[in-house]
Design a protein around this motif. Structure first.
Motif, short mmCIF file in Angstrom:
data_model
loop_
_atom_site.label_atom_id
_atom_site.label_comp_id
_atom_site.label_asym_id
_atom_site.label_seq_id
_atom_site.Cartn_x
_atom_site.Cartn_y
_atom_site.Cartn_z
N ARG A 66 0.84 -1.20 0.00
CA ARG A 66 0.00 0.00 0.00
C ARG A 66 0.87 1.25 0.00
NH1 ARG A 66 -3.25 -0.48 5.05
NH2 ARG A 66 -1.38 -1.49 5.78
N ILE A 67 0.28 2.38 -0.39
CA ILE A 67 1.06 3.61 -0.56
C ILE A 67 0.18 4.84 -0.39
CG2 ILE A 67 0.65 3.67 -3.05
CD1 ILE A 67 3.60 4.54 -3.36
N VAL A 68 0.79 5.96 0.02
CA VAL A 68 0.10 7.25 0.06
C VAL A 68 1.16 8.35 0.03
CG1 VAL A 68 0.04 7.50 2.59
CG2 VAL A 68 -1.77 8.54 1.20
N PHE A 69 0.83 9.49 -0.60
CA PHE A 69 1.74 10.63 -0.56
C PHE A 69 1.75 11.20 0.84
CE2 PHE A 69 1.47 10.81 -5.19
CZ PHE A 69 2.80 11.09 -5.50
N TRP A 70 2.96 11.57 1.33
CA TRP A 70 3.10 12.15 2.66
C TRP A 70 3.28 13.66 2.58
CZ3 TRP A 70 2.20 11.10 7.53
CH2 TRP A 70 2.78 11.92 8.52
N GLY A 71 4.27 14.14 1.85
CA GLY A 71 4.53 15.58 1.76
C GLY A 71 5.99 15.87 1.53
N ASN A 72 6.41 17.07 1.95
CA ASN A 72 7.78 17.53 1.70
C ASN A 72 8.76 17.22 2.83
OD1 ASN A 72 7.17 18.65 -0.84
ND2 ASN A 72 6.29 20.43 0.16
N SER A 73 8.27 16.76 3.97
CA SER A 73 9.15 16.42 5.08
C SER A 73 9.18 14.90 5.24
CB SER A 73 8.67 17.07 6.37
OG SER A 73 7.38 16.62 6.70
N GLN A 74 10.31 14.41 5.74
CA GLN A 74 10.46 12.97 5.89
C GLN A 74 9.60 12.43 7.03
OE1 GLN A 74 14.47 11.63 6.31
NE2 GLN A 74 13.89 9.48 6.29
N PRO A 75 8.75 11.45 6.75
CA PRO A 75 7.94 10.86 7.81
C PRO A 75 8.74 9.90 8.66
CG PRO A 75 7.50 9.75 5.74
CD PRO A 75 8.45 10.87 5.44
N SER A 76 8.29 9.70 9.87
CA SER A 76 8.92 8.72 10.76
C SER A 76 8.27 7.36 10.53
CB SER A 76 8.72 9.13 12.22
OG SER A 76 7.34 8.99 12.58
N ALA A 77 8.83 6.34 11.15
CA ALA A 77 8.25 5.00 11.08
C ALA A 77 6.83 5.02 11.63
CB ALA A 77 9.11 4.01 11.87
N GLN A 78 6.62 5.72 12.74
CA GLN A 78 5.28 5.78 13.34
C GLN A 78 4.31 6.54 12.45
OE1 GLN A 78 4.26 3.94 15.65
NE2 GLN A 78 6.18 3.23 16.49
N ASP A 79 4.79 7.61 11.78
CA ASP A 79 3.93 8.34 10.84
C ASP A 79 3.41 7.40 9.76
OD1 ASP A 79 4.32 10.84 12.08
OD2 ASP A 79 6.05 11.32 10.80
N CYS A 80 4.31 6.64 9.17
CA CYS A 80 3.91 5.75 8.08
C CYS A 80 3.09 4.58 8.58
CB CYS A 80 5.14 5.28 7.31
SG CYS A 80 5.89 6.60 6.31
N HIS A 81 3.43 4.08 9.75
CA HIS A 81 2.69 2.96 10.33
C HIS A 81 1.24 3.35 10.61
CE1 HIS A 81 2.19 -0.86 12.36
NE2 HIS A 81 1.78 -0.24 13.45
N ALA A 82 1.03 4.61 11.01
CA ALA A 82 -0.30 5.08 11.37
C ALA A 82 -1.07 5.69 10.19
CB ALA A 82 -0.19 6.13 12.49
N SER A 83 -0.42 5.87 9.04
CA SER A 83 -1.07 6.50 7.88
C SER A 83 -2.15 5.61 7.29
CB SER A 83 -0.04 6.80 6.79
OG SER A 83 0.82 7.82 7.20
N GLU A 84 -3.12 6.24 6.68
CA GLU A 84 -4.16 5.50 5.97
C GLU A 84 -3.69 5.26 4.55
OE1 GLU A 84 -8.21 6.54 6.42
OE2 GLU A 84 -7.89 7.39 8.41
#
Length: 135
Positions: A66-84
């Motif tokens: 699965r995949i989603v655009f995050w933005g211009n700043s680097q996400p953390s592991a928790q950011d990506c783990h919690a993303s929809e």
């Protein structure tokens, strides 16, 4: 496919996550990528397929990735783990160079992908990705 690999495992910024892989990859039209193993091999349980046109790339999740655009700043592991995250493909054009995406591999590992070079006219997509284990 060209890859450059950094040392691993090491602790990431998130104390609960362990950095498994930090890799730079150059992909071309029709190539698949298994983020878990860092290989481009159709028998390796690939996570994404890249398709190119003159104007943009389409990055297509495979095997439950699965995949989603995050933005211009680097996400953390928790950011990506919690993303929809979505199971559908994403369109990637030159205007998105430098942006980040959050991904989940077919094995459920969270990761971030930076779009380093996006040049569909010559069929080159350079990415840098990090993959984590969440205990």
């Amino acid at each position: 496919i060209e890859t450059t690999q950094a040392s691993f495992p090491e602790e990431s910024k998130t104390p609960d996550a362990i950095l498994l892989r930090s890799v730079s990859v150059r992909l071309g039209d029709g190539q698949v990528l298994d983020l878990d193993d860092g290989v481009s091999d159709q028998d390796a349980g690939e996570d994404f397929l890249l398709s190119a046109s003159q104007e943009q790339f389409e990055w297509i999740p495979q095997n439950g990735a699965r995949i989603v655009f995050w933005g211009n700043s680097q996400p953390s592991a928790q950011d990506c783990h919690a993303s929809e995250l979505q199971g559908g493909s994403v369109q990637i054009g030159p205007e998105q160079e430098g942006r980040y995406l959050c991904v989940s591999t077919n094995r459920g590992q969270p990761g971030s992908v930076q779009l380093v070079r996006v040049d569909p006219a010559v069929g080159v997509l350079d990415i840098r990705y990090q993959l984590w284990a969440i205990p």
